[in-house]
Design an enzyme around this catalytic site. Structure first.
Site, mmCIF file in Angstrom:
data_model
loop_
_atom_site.group_PDB
_atom_site.id
_atom_site.type_symbol
_atom_site.label_atom_id
_atom_site.label_comp_id
_atom_site.label_asym_id
_atom_site.label_seq_id
_atom_site.Cartn_x
_atom_site.Cartn_y
_atom_site.Cartn_z
ATOM 1 C CG ASP A 9 -1.904 1.185 1.194
ATOM 2 O OD1 ASP A 9 -2.235 1.644 0.078
ATOM 3 O OD2 ASP A 9 -2.317 1.661 2.255
ATOM 4 C CB SER A 10 0.233 4.722 -0.996
ATOM 5 O OG SER A 10 -1.061 4.809 -0.412
ATOM 6 C CE1 TYR A 41 2.992 5.897 -3.233
ATOM 7 C CE2 TYR A 41 2.099 4.171 -4.634
ATOM 8 C CZ TYR A 41 3.128 4.667 -3.859
ATOM 9 O OH TYR A 41 4.280 3.934 -3.712
ATOM 10 N N GLY A 42 -2.726 9.243 -4.068
ATOM 11 C CA GLY A 42 -4.011 9.635 -4.654
ATOM 12 C C GLY A 42 -4.037 10.985 -5.336
ATOM 13 C CB CYS A 73 -2.449 1.046 -2.875
ATOM 14 S SG CYS A 73 -2.573 2.787 -3.279
ATOM 15 C CG ASN A 74 -8.913 1.114 -3.430
ATOM 16 O OD1 ASN A 74 -9.902 0.577 -3.910
ATOM 17 N ND2 ASN A 74 -8.546 0.914 -2.182
ATOM 18 C CD GLU A 150 -2.213 8.360 6.697
ATOM 19 O OE1 GLU A 150 -1.147 8.660 7.240
ATOM 20 O OE2 GLU A 150 -2.455 7.230 6.243
ATOM 21 C CB CYS A 188 -9.965 5.074 -0.604
ATOM 22 S SG CYS A 188 -8.554 5.790 0.262
ATOM 23 C CG HIS A 190 -6.643 5.841 4.438
ATOM 24 N ND1 HIS A 190 -5.845 5.200 3.535
ATOM 25 C CD2 HIS A 190 -5.815 6.509 5.285
ATOM 26 C CE1 HIS A 190 -4.581 5.465 3.816
ATOM 27 N NE2 HIS A 190 -4.542 6.253 4.868
#
Ligand code: DGL
Length: 277
Positions: A9-10, A41-42, A73-74, A150, A188, A190
């Site tokens: 994942d990022s 990354y998004g 990671c999407n 986050e 996503c 998160h």
């Protein structure tokens, strides 16, 4: 033979996917890499995301011996799956196809809503995967949600309000297009941490889909002898043979502190690595 699975994942949001994998494949050996130095990354371009993700995939395969990769990671799944597949010689599973498959199974109206990062939405990867399954998808970027999660603001009224605003806008746009959406895909890593907020905010009867679970199901198909069905009584959170090593490119302390929230158990000592620029 114990399967060696690399999960990428990022950041550490992808631990929600590792958590689902642990329930399905409790006997595997896991290496998890969060590219925390280069998150998010998004908001980045396809080219940059592809370069970062390919480097990360090589680390998991070449240095950790992963024989199967799950791209949790999407954003990386949406924009860099080809680049990752070109970079390594092991099977690679992203989260977009399993997420769309879960939406197909859940939706009766055929209209689904997808929320994700800016880059994922701009790629229209979910819309394409849904269209391939006969679904009509409306996608919306919700860029404020990753920083809030986050920050650990998962139970915060500000986060609830922002979710309500995003979903209100999405509903209005869906109504303007004459859609009768009955499914919301959390596109996503998160967003599963805000699942309860989404469930409160959607109209009654709308199903909320978390691609972590469907991705773990898809991964388990690669290892038929190792699979555990989480619905079948005793649920080994992690089998005796389970080994998890977590790596991050920055913010190891934050990863250790917040990662357990995503994984549902301690992440242990996170190892700092350097993937270059
Ligand atoms: N992991 C990303 C995703 O699932 C979210 C965080 C980021 O933007 O890097 O799209």
């Amino acid at each position: 033979m114990t399967p060696a699975i690399g999960v990428f994942d990022s950041g550490f949001g992808g631990l929600t996917v590792l958590r689902a994998l642990l329930e399905r494949l409790p006997g595997a050996r896991y290496s998890f890499l969060g590219d925390t130095a280069r998150l998010p990354y998004g908001s980045k371009s396809r080219r940059t995301i592809a370069r970062y993700a390919a480097q990360s995939a090589r680390f998991l395969v070449d240095e950790q011996g992963a024989e199967f990769l799950v791209i949790a990671c999407n954003t990386a799944s949406a924009l860099a799956l080809d680049a990752i597949q070109d970079a390594v010689s092991v099977p690679v599973l992203g989260v977009i196809e399993p997420g769309a498959e879960a939406a197909r199974a859940a939706s009766t109206s055929g209209d689904v809503l997808v929320i994700a990062t800016d880059a994922t939405v701009q790629s229209h990867a979910y819309a394409a995967a849904c269209r391939a399954r006969g679904l009509r998808a409306l996608e919306k970027a919700c860029p404020l949600l990753v920083p809030l999660v986050e920050e650990g603001w998962t139970g915060h009224p500000v986060t609830d309000e922002i979710v309500n605003i995003y979903l209100g806008e999405l509903r209005a746009e869906a109504a303007a297009r004459g859609m009768r959406a009955d499914t919301l895909v959390l596109g996503c890593t998160h967003y599963p941490l805000l699942r309860e907020v989404f469930e409160r905010s959607v109209r009654p009867g709308v199903k909320v889909i978390d691609s972590a679970e469907s991705t773990a199901q898809a991964a388990a198909r690669f290892f038929p002898g190792e699979t555990h069905d989480p619905g079948a009584g005793h649920a080994p959170e992690a089998g005796p043979a389970t080994e998890i090593r977590c790596f991050a490119t920055d913010s190891v302390e934050k990863f250790e502190r917040l990662g357990s929230r995503f994984l549902g158990r301690s992440v242990g000592a996170v190892e700092l690595i350097d993937l270059g620029g």
